[in-house]
Design an enzyme around this catalytic site. Structure first.
Site, short mmCIF file in Angstrom:
data_model
loop_
_atom_site.label_atom_id
_atom_site.label_comp_id
_atom_site.label_asym_id
_atom_site.label_seq_id
_atom_site.Cartn_x
_atom_site.Cartn_y
_atom_site.Cartn_z
CG HIS A 18 -32.43 29.63 -5.47
ND1 HIS A 18 -33.56 30.37 -4.75
CD2 HIS A 18 -32.86 28.48 -6.15
CE1 HIS A 18 -34.58 29.85 -5.34
NE2 HIS A 18 -34.29 28.66 -6.22
CG HIS A 21 -34.54 27.75 -2.18
ND1 HIS A 21 -33.54 27.19 -2.83
CD2 HIS A 21 -35.77 27.30 -2.67
CE1 HIS A 21 -34.00 26.25 -3.91
NE2 HIS A 21 -35.26 26.33 -3.91
CB CYS A 126 -42.45 19.43 -17.53
SG CYS A 126 -41.17 20.55 -17.08
CB CYS A 144 -42.20 23.15 -19.91
SG CYS A 144 -42.31 23.87 -17.99
O1 ME8 Z 1 -41.19 23.44 -5.40
N1 ME8 Z 1 -38.31 33.73 -5.28
O2 ME8 Z 1 -39.40 22.96 -4.48
P1 ME8 Z 1 -38.43 24.29 -5.03
C1 ME8 Z 1 -39.08 33.23 -4.17
N2 ME8 Z 1 -40.17 21.02 -3.62
N3 ME8 Z 1 -39.58 32.08 -4.14
C2 ME8 Z 1 -38.99 30.87 -4.89
C3 ME8 Z 1 -38.19 31.25 -5.87
C4 ME8 Z 1 -37.86 32.74 -6.45
N4 ME8 Z 1 -37.14 33.09 -7.28
N5 ME8 Z 1 -37.68 30.23 -6.56
C5 ME8 Z 1 -38.31 29.18 -5.89
C6 ME8 Z 1 -40.55 22.93 -4.74
N6 ME8 Z 1 -38.97 29.65 -4.85
C7 ME8 Z 1 -41.50 21.69 -4.17
C8 ME8 Z 1 -42.05 22.14 -3.05
S1 ME8 Z 1 -43.64 21.65 -1.00
C9 ME8 Z 1 -44.46 20.48 -0.19
C10 ME8 Z 1 -42.70 21.13 -2.38
C11 ME8 Z 1 -39.90 29.09 -3.84
O3 ME8 Z 1 -36.87 23.93 -4.57
C12 ME8 Z 1 -40.80 28.09 -4.37
O4 ME8 Z 1 -42.03 28.84 -4.71
O5 ME8 Z 1 -38.32 24.41 -6.59
C13 ME8 Z 1 -41.30 27.17 -3.23
O6 ME8 Z 1 -42.18 27.59 -2.39
C14 ME8 Z 1 -39.74 27.08 -2.88
O7 ME8 Z 1 -39.07 28.15 -3.14
C15 ME8 Z 1 -38.95 25.75 -2.93
O8 ME8 Z 1 -39.02 25.70 -4.39
#
Ligand code: ME8
Length: 517
Positions: A18, A21, A126, A144
């Site tokens: 998204h 990401h 969670c 949560c």
């Molecule tokens: O947390 N705006 O994966 P993830 C900006 N697999 N950044 C965002 C966001 C948003 N709305 N939503 C998510 C994970 N992110 C783990 C990480 S690292 C060793 C393991 C960012 O798919 C989020 O903060 O939930 C993270 O840095 C990345 O996208 C992946 O999120």
């Protein structure tokens, strides 16, 4: 050559990429390109996080094996990042064999030291967080707060990591080196976390009964290594730990782990602790950026506002999205994707201010200088302004102040536009004041040359097109090599043929939205 190793968080593959990401991955690409331009030997790692119950469940819901599901989703992420023109050196998947070996090695080292031990655990868990949560952190309905779901009670005999042994050392590290956790607000949050008595040892494995999709604990096949050791360890696997020692030695420790604010604790506390337990050097900096909302609302599947970055790229091009996301939002704060503001920003800055300046100047060079850069000097006031802006831009880039850096570049573009309007070179040429006209054109070409270099990390495609039209043959990302000032203080050469090939950014015309009655 000084190295620069930058990583992003690896995304869960339970759903498609998204815009949040994409935001993070583009930011890492901006820095990777910026430091490459400055002569650093850059390694840029990104990838996907494929294990855990969330992914296992999504695979089952899609009627696929976790392996097949992960293959499909990982390819989707990698393709999305290619579409966005991201210049990563490696794309890591946590299901790779080389990764499992490294995770098991880290686990083994910590266990041999007594930093990983077996114990019983019961707690509220969670699935969204992939973590145990505390009762007092739940919302009024017992959900949560981040995932709006009730945690489940889980009791098991698991392996635990002895975080308590490392808390003081990590606190000292963060106090002594303020730059290791940024921005400042996140650093304070981490220090508060470390002072919290409840932040104690935590479980790092699950029984195979409750989690199948993961890396087995070495010498205890009934237990599966649980997500955070697995996920965080990607940062060392990806740069050669256990497979390419020479590369690892060169690039580790990481210069920057770029992550979102929600996973600061894992990166600033768990990760250095794991590394200390495994006798591996700790990273130099963790930077936690803000979150992107869409039209003012949190991204949420149920609201149906989870924007697919591919669709935006297809419709408007990678440069437009890359530019908008960083021209608007201070990187340490939350930002918003709004279609209207997006269109306004790219049209006014890229099409009008920058694109039209180039167009006007090249037309004048075609008509009055035989399409050739004239021999002249930059107007003194414009040159002084550009030189002083240079330092400001460099400082902003190194402090992750991307919007401010972009603003500073556009201040020079605005200045050039104003200068042309004031000087009216078309009239100067007509009246035979050729030298004056040439000076104006030369000044503007030079402003445009510098703008191309500053904008390259943000909008690499557009900057390359601008560069090409200014008549350079060496690609913009090759040009800086071997120059002390990395090309910023060279000047455009007289005699160079410009190439007027039409707009570098076409105004996006969209029908006005239907009025709401
Ligand atoms: O947390 N705006 O994966 P993830 C900006 N697999 N950044 C965002 C966001 C948003 N709305 N939503 C998510 C994970 N992110 C783990 C990480 S690292 C060793 C393991 C960012 O798919 C989020 O903060 O939930 C993270 O840095 C990345 O996208 C992946 O999120």
């Amino acid at each position: 050559m000084e190295k620069y190793y930058i990583t992003t968080a690896i995304d869960y593959v339970n759903a498609s990429p998204h815009i949040g990401h994409a935001y993070e991955k583009i930011a890492a690409d901006i820095l990777a390109r910026y430091y490459r331009m400055h002569g650093r030997d850059v390694f840029f790692l990104t990838g996907v996080d494929e294990h855990g119950s969330k992914v296992e469940k999504s695979a089952a819901a899609a009627g696929k094996t976790p392996e097949a599901f992960c293959d499909e989703m990982s390819a989707k992420f990698e393709q999305a990042w290619r579409n966005l023109n991201l210049s990563f050196d490696s794309f890591i998947r946590t299901t790779e064999d080389r990764h499992a070996k490294v995770v098991q090695e880290v686990f083994r080292r910590a266990r041999e030291k007594g930093d990983i031990y077996k114990s019983k655990y019961s707690g509220l868990y969670c699935e969204g967080c992939e973590d145990f949560v505390r009762e007092r952190d739940l919302d009024g309905e017992g959900n949560c707060p981040a995932h709006k779901k009730k945690p489940t009670t889980l009791e098991e005999e698991n392996y635990f990591f002895k975080l308590t042994k490392y808390k003081a050392r990590i606190k000292r590290w963060i106090l002594d080196h303020p730059e290791v956790v940024q921005p400042e607000g996140r650093r304070r949050e981490v220090l508060n976390n470390l002072d919290d008595e409840e932040l104690g040892d935590f479980s790092v494995s699950r029984s195979r009964r409750s989690l199948k999709w993961g890396i087995p604990v070495p010498d205890d096949p009934d237990q599966v290594i649980y997500v955070w050791i697995d996920a965080l360890t990607n940062y060392i696997t990806g740069v050669g730990f256990g497979s390419d020692e020479e590369q690892f030695k060169k690039f580790w420790p990481a210069d920057l782990h770029l992550i979102g604010k929600d996973i600061t604790k894992f990166h600033s506390i768990y990760w250095p602790a794991f590394l200390m337990a495994a006798d591996i050097e700790i990273p130099k900096c963790v930077y936690a950026h803000g979150f992107i909302t869409v039209e003012g609302q949190k991204l949420s599947k149920s609201l149906g506002n989870v924007i697919d970055p591919n669709a935006l790229v297809e419709q408007y091009g990678a440069d437009a999205l890359r530019f908008y996301l960083f021209a608007q939002t201070p990187f340490d704060q939350d930002g918003d994707f709004s279609k209207e503001v997006f269109l306004h920003t790219v049209n006014s800055q890229l099409a009008n201010n920058l694109g039209n300046l180039l167009n006007r100047i090249l037309k004048l060079v075609d008509n009055n200088c035989a399409s050739t850069v004239p021999k002249a000097e930059m107007a003194q006031d414009v040159r002084e302004e550009c030189n002083s802006v240079h330092g400001r831009i460099e400082e902003c880039m190194q402090n992750y102040e991307f919007a401010k850096a972009i603003n500073a570049v556009f201040a020079t573009v605005d200045l050039a536009n104003k200068y042309v309007n004031d000087e009216k070179p078309w009239a100067q040429f007509k009246e035979g004041r050729t030298a004056e006209g040439e000076k104006v054109l030369y000044t503007c070409l030079e402003v445009l040359r510098r703008a191309a270099m500053y904008l390259y990390p943000f909008t690499p495609g557009l900057a390359a097109a601008l560069w090409h039209q200014l008549g350079f043959d060496t690609p913009i990302n090759e040009y800086q090599k071997g120059s002390d000032s990395h090309g910023f203080f060279d000047s455009i050469s007289a005699g160079q043929k410009v190439r007027n090939e039409g707009p570098i950014f076409k105004r996006i015309e969209e029908p006005a939205p239907e009025p709401v009655h």
